[in-house]
Scaffold this motif. Sequence first.
Motif, PDB file in Angstrom:
ATOM      1  N   VAL A  51     -30.345 -27.143  69.132  1.00 52.58           N
ATOM      2  CA  VAL A  51     -30.559 -28.583  68.952  1.00 52.58           C
ATOM      3  C   VAL A  51     -29.231 -29.291  68.679  1.00 52.58           C
ATOM      4  CG1 VAL A  51     -31.665 -30.351  67.529  1.00 52.58           C
ATOM      5  CG2 VAL A  51     -32.924 -28.277  68.120  1.00 52.58           C
ATOM      6  N   VAL A  52     -28.417 -28.721  67.813  1.00 50.06           N
ATOM      7  CA  VAL A  52     -27.122 -29.319  67.477  1.00 50.06           C
ATOM      8  C   VAL A  52     -26.220 -29.365  68.711  1.00 50.06           C
ATOM      9  CG1 VAL A  52     -24.997 -28.910  66.148  1.00 50.06           C
ATOM     10  CG2 VAL A  52     -27.230 -28.793  65.024  1.00 50.06           C
ATOM     11  N   GLU A  53     -26.284 -28.335  69.538  1.00 45.36           N
ATOM     12  CA  GLU A  53     -25.494 -28.330  70.771  1.00 45.36           C
ATOM     13  C   GLU A  53     -26.017 -29.383  71.743  1.00 45.36           C
ATOM     14  OE1 GLU A  53     -22.261 -27.237  71.632  1.00 45.36           O
ATOM     15  OE2 GLU A  53     -22.961 -25.221  71.096  1.00 45.36           O
ATOM     16  N   ALA A  54     -27.328 -29.478  71.889  1.00 39.44           N
ATOM     17  CA  ALA A  54     -27.915 -30.467  72.800  1.00 39.44           C
ATOM     18  C   ALA A  54     -27.633 -31.889  72.331  1.00 39.44           C
ATOM     19  CB  ALA A  54     -29.424 -30.243  72.925  1.00 39.44           C
ATOM     20  N   GLY A  55     -27.510 -32.081  71.014  1.00 42.94           N
ATOM     21  CA  GLY A  55     -27.234 -33.395  70.463  1.00 42.94           C
ATOM     22  C   GLY A  55     -25.773 -33.762  70.440  1.00 42.94           C
ATOM     23  N   ASP A  56     -24.907 -32.893  70.947  1.00 40.99           N
ATOM     24  CA  ASP A  56     -23.462 -33.155  71.010  1.00 40.99           C
ATOM     25  C   ASP A  56     -22.868 -33.446  69.632  1.00 40.99           C
ATOM     26  OD1 ASP A  56     -23.523 -32.939  73.826  1.00 40.99           O
ATOM     27  OD2 ASP A  56     -24.153 -35.026  74.004  1.00 40.99           O
ATOM     28  N   MET A  81     -16.948 -36.967  79.150  1.00 37.29           N
ATOM     29  CA  MET A  81     -18.023 -36.109  79.658  1.00 37.29           C
ATOM     30  C   MET A  81     -17.652 -34.640  79.608  1.00 37.29           C
ATOM     31  SD  MET A  81     -21.101 -36.118  80.740  1.00 37.29           S
ATOM     32  CE  MET A  81     -22.182 -34.858  81.428  1.00 37.29           C
ATOM     33  N   ARG A  82     -16.360 -34.332  79.536  1.00 37.84           N
ATOM     34  CA  ARG A  82     -15.939 -32.928  79.548  1.00 37.84           C
ATOM     35  C   ARG A  82     -16.527 -32.131  78.380  1.00 37.84           C
ATOM     36  NH1 ARG A  82     -14.781 -29.588  83.428  1.00 37.84           N
ATOM     37  NH2 ARG A  82     -13.939 -27.667  82.602  1.00 37.84           N
ATOM     38  N   PRO A  83     -16.339 -32.560  77.132  1.00 31.71           N
ATOM     39  CA  PRO A  83     -16.918 -31.780  76.029  1.00 31.71           C
ATOM     40  C   PRO A  83     -18.442 -31.770  76.037  1.00 31.71           C
ATOM     41  CG  PRO A  83     -15.932 -33.811  75.215  1.00 31.71           C
ATOM     42  CD  PRO A  83     -15.507 -33.670  76.632  1.00 31.71           C
ATOM     43  N   VAL A  84     -19.061 -32.834  76.547  1.00 33.26           N
ATOM     44  CA  VAL A  84     -20.524 -32.851  76.633  1.00 33.26           C
ATOM     45  C   VAL A  84     -21.001 -31.773  77.595  1.00 33.26           C
ATOM     46  CG1 VAL A  84     -22.515 -34.231  77.350  1.00 33.26           C
ATOM     47  CG2 VAL A  84     -20.664 -35.298  76.044  1.00 33.26           C
ATOM     48  N   SER A  85     -20.335 -31.674  78.749  1.00 34.53           N
ATOM     49  CA  SER A  85     -20.741 -30.662  79.728  1.00 34.53           C
ATOM     50  C   SER A  85     -20.473 -29.249  79.213  1.00 34.53           C
ATOM     51  CB  SER A  85     -20.016 -30.896  81.056  1.00 34.53           C
ATOM     52  OG  SER A  85     -18.614 -30.752  80.909  1.00 34.53           O
ATOM     53  N   LEU A  86     -19.407 -29.071  78.441  1.00 29.05           N
ATOM     54  CA  LEU A  86     -19.133 -27.752  77.867  1.00 29.05           C
ATOM     55  C   LEU A  86     -20.192 -27.369  76.833  1.00 29.05           C
ATOM     56  CD1 LEU A  86     -15.253 -28.024  77.533  1.00 29.05           C
ATOM     57  CD2 LEU A  86     -16.506 -26.480  79.053  1.00 29.05           C
ATOM     58  N   SER A  87     -20.718 -28.360  76.110  1.00 31.36           N
ATOM     59  CA  SER A  87     -21.831 -28.083  75.202  1.00 31.36           C
ATOM     60  C   SER A  87     -23.058 -27.640  75.977  1.00 31.36           C
ATOM     61  CB  SER A  87     -22.166 -29.329  74.369  1.00 31.36           C
ATOM     62  OG  SER A  87     -21.180 -29.580  73.392  1.00 31.36           O
ATOM     63  N   LEU A  88     -23.360 -28.336  77.069  1.00 31.45           N
ATOM     64  CA  LEU A  88     -24.512 -27.944  77.882  1.00 31.45           C
ATOM     65  C   LEU A  88     -24.337 -26.559  78.480  1.00 31.45           C
ATOM     66  CD1 LEU A  88     -25.440 -31.243  79.763  1.00 31.45           C
ATOM     67  CD2 LEU A  88     -26.939 -29.909  78.270  1.00 31.45           C
TER      68      LEU A  88
END
Length: 426
Positions: free
Chosen positions: A55-60, A273-280
Amino acid sequence: MTSHFLKSRTLWISVAVLAVIGLFGAFLLMWRPAIDPIERPTTFDTAQLQRGARVVEAGDCAVCHTRPGGEYLAGGLPLVTPFGTLFSTNITPDKQTGIGQWSLPAFKRAMRQGIARDGHFLYPAFPYVHYRRMSEGDIADAYAYLMSGPAVHAPALQNQMNFPMNIRPLVSFWNLLFLHGEPLKPVAERSEAWNRGRYLVDGPGHCAGCHSPLNLIGAEKSSEYLQGGSVDGWNALALIGMGQRANPWSREQLVGYLRADVVDGHGTPAGPMRPVSLSLARLPASEAEAIAEYLLSLQSPHSVTETTPTTQPGPPADHSTGALLFTSACAGCHGPAAPMREIDGRPGLQNTSALQASSSRNFLKTVLEGVPAIPGSPGPVMPPFAASLDSDQLGALAAYLRQQARPDQPWADLSSTIEALRQETK
């Protein structure tokens, strides 16, 4: 005379009563009670912690609450807004500077209403407008995960907000206007994956926070949901009609892009968007697949047509300088025969989203800032060229590559955008 006096006194008494009621109402609107501190819980269920980590990863959460070179989730990242600069806070379980004394009800109130444990209002840069749409279970799991981590002593940095937004209680009026919505419920006629994608986009992922335009007081324009926005000087592209475009997205391409891959025909995420995509990418692939299914189902309200030039073309532009700059600075990674195309998956540039876009901003920012390495994360790295290319060279390179990508639509905003970006950097 007496009757006139009595009427006047009655009128003034009524006005005074209404003023007192108004002040009392405003006080109630702008005040929230503190929730008692607790001793940090120390026993956690392993399965719940695993769910909470997802959840924490999905929530960035780490994207905003971890500054470069800083401790995980200890805050300190500057968030530049039209109303001033905010610094993200410490959400580790430190009891003095973090959330170590927060109970689960206090955490839920923050997630759903934007109110801290001590009663102060949180700025809506913290996307509680979206987090309030999360399920009770996900919020509880995220709380458990955050409370189980190492405590880091990291006092909050002083925000630099402009008047009147430096007066926190005024956020209550913003909430009155824009804090609506309940936890999302599945749409019965849609697939499980579609519903999961919608939940991730509109709930923990809070995609509309960047990919929708904002009004004058920083709230998303609900009538222009996911139709493109702006964040940190980058254009956040529209997420609707992705399959209808002149260069359409396939499901496979979008899944790869969401997971920080280099995607043939669209490139790889850069900027915010880079860190968001790395979280995904750290989540199961099914999460990105669900997001892709949902987004590709969203149709653009505008018909998609090929744009044609509206003026008669002039004499051919001289792109020899741009071609020379590409050969010397870019072709080693992005040229058709470049070994790095095979070894490290570097993309060809003609069909990347940045070069296909109607504005040059994202392409120019990528060249100026590069794609920095993130320790421990995979993916391509690109050096910044802000110091090695002057404005004329950058413009020549951009004009040459745009001509390769969209010869019928040269960028008209190159000079002004380059000047604006140089000023923003200063």
